[in-house]
Design a protein around this motif. Sequence first.
Motif, short mmCIF file in Angstrom:
data_model
loop_
_atom_site.label_atom_id
_atom_site.label_comp_id
_atom_site.label_asym_id
_atom_site.label_seq_id
_atom_site.Cartn_x
_atom_site.Cartn_y
_atom_site.Cartn_z
N TRP A 121 26.45 9.22 -14.69
CA TRP A 121 27.80 8.68 -14.57
C TRP A 121 27.88 7.39 -15.39
CZ3 TRP A 121 24.86 10.94 -10.99
CH2 TRP A 121 25.40 12.00 -10.23
N ASN A 122 29.07 7.07 -15.84
CA ASN A 122 29.28 5.86 -16.62
C ASN A 122 30.41 5.04 -16.00
OD1 ASN A 122 27.48 6.47 -19.04
ND2 ASN A 122 28.81 8.27 -19.02
N GLY A 123 30.35 3.74 -16.20
CA GLY A 123 31.40 2.89 -15.67
C GLY A 123 31.20 1.45 -16.05
N HIS A 124 32.09 0.61 -15.52
CA HIS A 124 32.04 -0.83 -15.78
C HIS A 124 32.06 -1.58 -14.46
CE1 HIS A 124 32.96 -0.02 -20.04
NE2 HIS A 124 33.80 0.89 -19.57
N ILE A 125 31.23 -2.62 -14.37
CA ILE A 125 31.19 -3.47 -13.19
C ILE A 125 31.49 -4.90 -13.63
CG2 ILE A 125 29.87 -4.21 -11.18
CD1 ILE A 125 28.04 -1.82 -11.58
N LYS A 126 32.39 -5.55 -12.93
CA LYS A 126 32.79 -6.91 -13.30
C LYS A 126 31.99 -7.95 -12.53
CE LYS A 126 37.42 -5.70 -14.82
NZ LYS A 126 38.87 -6.04 -14.77
N MET A 127 31.84 -9.12 -13.17
CA MET A 127 31.18 -10.26 -12.55
C MET A 127 31.90 -11.52 -12.98
SD MET A 127 27.06 -9.63 -12.63
CE MET A 127 26.80 -11.08 -11.59
N PRO A 128 31.86 -12.58 -12.15
CA PRO A 128 32.45 -13.85 -12.57
C PRO A 128 31.83 -14.34 -13.87
CG PRO A 128 31.99 -13.90 -10.23
CD PRO A 128 31.37 -12.64 -10.76
N LEU A 129 32.64 -14.92 -14.73
CA LEU A 129 32.18 -15.36 -16.04
C LEU A 129 31.07 -16.40 -15.93
CD1 LEU A 129 32.94 -14.75 -18.99
CD2 LEU A 129 34.46 -16.73 -18.93
N GLN A 130 31.16 -17.26 -14.91
CA GLN A 130 30.19 -18.35 -14.79
C GLN A 130 28.79 -17.87 -14.43
OE1 GLN A 130 32.82 -17.89 -12.82
NE2 GLN A 130 32.43 -18.41 -10.66
N CYS A 131 28.65 -16.61 -14.03
CA CYS A 131 27.32 -16.11 -13.67
C CYS A 131 26.43 -15.90 -14.90
CB CYS A 131 27.43 -14.80 -12.89
SG CYS A 131 28.18 -14.98 -11.25
N SER A 139 34.13 -14.72 -5.16
CA SER A 139 33.56 -15.12 -3.89
C SER A 139 33.19 -16.60 -3.90
CB SER A 139 32.31 -14.29 -3.58
OG SER A 139 31.66 -14.78 -2.42
N LEU A 140 33.46 -17.28 -2.78
CA LEU A 140 33.07 -18.68 -2.63
C LEU A 140 31.70 -18.80 -1.97
CD1 LEU A 140 36.45 -20.21 -1.41
CD2 LEU A 140 35.48 -20.26 -3.71
N ASP A 141 31.10 -17.66 -1.61
CA ASP A 141 29.80 -17.65 -0.93
C ASP A 141 28.67 -17.45 -1.94
OD1 ASP A 141 31.04 -17.94 1.58
OD2 ASP A 141 31.36 -15.78 1.69
N GLY A 142 28.62 -18.32 -2.95
CA GLY A 142 27.54 -18.25 -3.94
C GLY A 142 27.52 -16.96 -4.71
N PRO A 143 28.58 -16.63 -5.49
CA PRO A 143 28.65 -15.33 -6.16
C PRO A 143 27.55 -15.10 -7.18
CG PRO A 143 30.31 -16.83 -7.04
CD PRO A 143 29.71 -17.50 -5.85
N CYS A 144 26.92 -16.17 -7.68
CA CYS A 144 25.90 -16.01 -8.71
C CYS A 144 24.48 -16.17 -8.16
CB CYS A 144 26.13 -17.01 -9.85
SG CYS A 144 27.77 -16.89 -10.60
N GLN A 145 24.37 -16.41 -6.85
CA GLN A 145 23.05 -16.61 -6.26
C GLN A 145 22.37 -15.27 -6.01
OE1 GLN A 145 21.62 -19.61 -5.82
NE2 GLN A 145 23.46 -20.47 -6.79
N PRO A 146 21.05 -15.18 -6.25
CA PRO A 146 20.33 -13.93 -5.92
C PRO A 146 20.45 -13.62 -4.43
CG PRO A 146 18.97 -15.43 -7.25
CD PRO A 146 20.17 -16.21 -6.82
N CYS A 147 20.55 -12.35 -4.11
CA CYS A 147 20.68 -11.93 -2.71
C CYS A 147 19.33 -12.09 -1.99
CB CYS A 147 21.13 -10.48 -2.63
SG CYS A 147 22.82 -10.20 -3.19
N SER A 148 19.39 -12.47 -0.73
CA SER A 148 18.19 -12.52 0.09
C SER A 148 17.75 -11.10 0.41
CB SER A 148 18.47 -13.28 1.39
OG SER A 148 19.43 -12.58 2.17
N ASN A 149 16.52 -10.94 0.90
CA ASN A 149 16.01 -9.60 1.25
C ASN A 149 16.88 -8.91 2.31
OD1 ASN A 149 13.99 -9.95 -0.59
ND2 ASN A 149 12.37 -10.33 0.90
N PRO A 150 17.25 -9.61 3.40
CA PRO A 150 18.13 -8.95 4.38
C PRO A 150 19.49 -8.57 3.79
CG PRO A 150 17.07 -10.87 5.35
CD PRO A 150 16.78 -10.92 3.89
#
Length: 286
Positions: free
Chosen positions: A225-235, A160-171
């Motif tokens: 349940w078990n699984g894997h979730i991916k995230m950008p490396l730079q985060c 994502s180019l919309d700040g993928p590592c930024q904390p989400c706002s409350n809304p």
Amino acid sequence: MRAPTLALLLPLLCLCRVSFCQYSSDQCSWRGSGLTHEGHARDVEQVYLRCSQGSLDWLYPTGAIIVNLRPNTVSPAFARLSVCIKPSTNSRGTNIYLDLNGKLRLLLREEQQTLGKVQCFNIQEGALFIEAVAHLDISRRITSFQYELVNGRLGPDGHSLDGPCQPCSNPAMLLAVCTSDFVARGSIKKVEQEEEHSSVTVEISHLYRQKTKVFVSGGVRVRSWNGHIKMPLQCGVKSGEGEFLFTGTVRFGEAWMGCAPRYKDFLKLYHEAQQQGTNPCHMDTD
């Protein structure tokens, strides 16, 4: 009996040619053969796909095809749509370009397709122009990929180019519960840094929703349940104690992290919004 006139025969001949060339097609996927271009190496065929996801298989490619990817409905968010394609690791025989009003920009060379890496672009950057590479033997050449339309601005690698590592706002946290492909409560067991992303191993105690089976049940007697979730490396994600509310998207069968607040923080936020009547949707928090 009168012989059919040329005016009547021409539409039938055209229909037969299109049917023979595009021998398997629907709104989501297309499967065709370049053998119908034999002797017509300059032929360019138009293909129209109008689903949020699907696939393309072009056997024995010769000539070229133009693939037009469009959603079923046009909305104000159309400009923010991204297209992602994931070539099969045995995809070969063509170079793939973006075609915007006749101007071509190289997207994937033939040899790059075999890596099977996701490639994304904005839907307004053009259609896919897939051109056959000249080979003496085309019998083993098949261009094959899956595609998905994603709401949001993505980089070429799908991040994502919309700040993928930024904390989400409350809304954004409250909305994520309503719109995400998966919503689950659980804990982080392990974080592994891979070549192009981080892989977060999670154990899920409460699965609210999942678009596809990215989380696997631990068994009939074990409600987890078990699984894997991916995230950008730079985060630079790290393991954390306690329970989290995991939300995110599923791309090509893989889970990607969206908002992931600590569950106790989300619970407080959710109850406050519930009292104010501002929750965008209901969630079972018992």
